[in-house]
Write an enzyme that holds these catalytic residues in place. Structure first.
Site, PDB file in Angstrom:
ATOM      1  CE  LYS A  18      -2.295  -0.681   3.652  1.00 22.43           C
ATOM      2  NZ  LYS A  18      -1.725  -1.933   4.395  1.00 22.43           N
ATOM      3  NE  ARG A  94      -4.448  -0.903   9.419  1.00 23.28           N
ATOM      4  CZ  ARG A  94      -3.409  -0.460   9.003  1.00 23.28           C
ATOM      5  NH1 ARG A  94      -3.596   0.806   8.730  1.00 23.28           N
ATOM      6  NH2 ARG A  94      -2.459  -1.198   9.005  1.00 23.28           N
ATOM      7  NE  ARG A 131       6.847  -3.534   6.545  1.00 20.70           N
ATOM      8  CZ  ARG A 131       5.633  -3.498   6.758  1.00 20.70           C
ATOM      9  NH1 ARG A 131       4.939  -3.128   5.615  1.00 20.70           N
ATOM     10  NH2 ARG A 131       4.907  -3.561   7.795  1.00 20.70           N
ATOM     11  NE  ARG A 163       5.951  -0.754  10.231  1.00 24.95           N
ATOM     12  CZ  ARG A 163       4.614  -0.615   9.514  1.00 24.95           C
ATOM     13  NH1 ARG A 163       4.536  -0.229   8.383  1.00 24.95           N
ATOM     14  NH2 ARG A 163       3.605  -0.948  10.177  1.00 24.95           N
ATOM     15  NE  ARG A 174       1.717  -5.272  12.408  1.00 26.36           N
ATOM     16  CZ  ARG A 174       2.831  -4.773  11.385  1.00 26.36           C
ATOM     17  NH1 ARG A 174       2.561  -4.284  10.463  1.00 26.36           N
ATOM     18  NH2 ARG A 174       3.701  -5.292  11.876  1.00 26.36           N
TER      19      ARG A 174
END
Ligand code: AMP
Length: 224
Positions: A18, A94, A131, A163, A174
């Site tokens: 995204k 969300r 990531r 992160r 999540r």
């Protein structure tokens, strides 16, 4: 030529791409990108009250309470009159409550398209495990495709880090919340007719070109 850009929402699991696609599509239409996750991370870095409150939820992989997120988005969208000019929302709404709040504060300026950036769970898990993100501008990298200067961002020179919420427990939570809270949002937009789907498992340039085709077709079909 149209006097405004599209009003667009990008929905997808963590790691669906995204962030990357929202930056590109917002740039190509000259509209603002509003990424709630980036706004929270900036607030955390600045040590503001919102940041302190949000960090406790974010690091555990929980959602920040609806009320805080809705306030944040409303401030950026409505008060600055941007809902009229077009925007790309990345990471909002969300939950069903957030989707209803968005419909309400957009009023007549309804969404042109809501894109479900669809990627199978096993692919997002691989993407998130490797990531890395720029602390300053939010640009995304991956250990398989790192920045040229190792730990420094190719775009702004900021530090590129993992992160804090990309731990295994947080990622699983999540994904669970995506099923419970965000799938109903997809249903909500399917019912309203705004939903479109893009196969986000493809190579990034291909995803972008499919996304542009979808947005252009929906946007040009509407009376601006
Ligand atoms: P993201 O960068 O979009 O993956 O967001 C990072 C984290 O910020 C999420 O895991 C949530 O804890 C929080 N967050 C971002 N957007 C929202 C939202 N719309 N509702 C609730 N929490 C959010």
């Amino acid at each position: 030529m149209s006097s405004r850009g599209p009003r667009l929402v990008l929905i997808g699991k963590q790691g669906a791409g995204k962030g990357t696609q929202a930056v590109r599509v917002a740039e190509s239409f000259g509209v603002m990108r509003l990424a709630t996750g980036d706004l929270f991370r900036a607030a955390i870095n600045e040590g503001t009250e919102i940041g302190i409150e949000a960090a406790a939820f974010i690091n555990r992989g929980e959602l920040v309470p609806d009320e805080s997120v809705i306030d944040l988005v409303e401030t950026h969208l409505v008060l600055e009159d941007r809902q009229k000019r077009g925007f790309v929302l990345d990471g909002f709404p969300r939950t069903q409550v957030q989707a209803e709040a968005l419909d309400k504060f957009l009023g007549d300026f309804s969404l042109d398209v809501v894109v479900d950036l669809d990627v199978p769970t096993e692919i997002v898990l691989h993407r998130i495990a490797g990531r890395r993100v720029c602390e300053d501008c939010g640009a995304n990298f991956h250990v398989d495709n790192p920045p040229k200067k190792n730990a420094f961002c190719d775009l702004c020179g900021g530090e590129v880090v993992q992160r804090a919420d990309d731990t295994e427990d947080s990622v699983m939570r999540r994904l669970e919340l995506y099923e419970i809270e965000t799938l109903p949002v997809i249903q909500h937009y399917r019912r309203s007719g705004a939903l479109g789907r893009v196969d986000g498992s493809q190579e990034a340039d291909r995803v972008f070109s499919d996304l542009l085709d979808l947005v252009k077709s929906r946007f040009s079909a509407r009376d601006h």
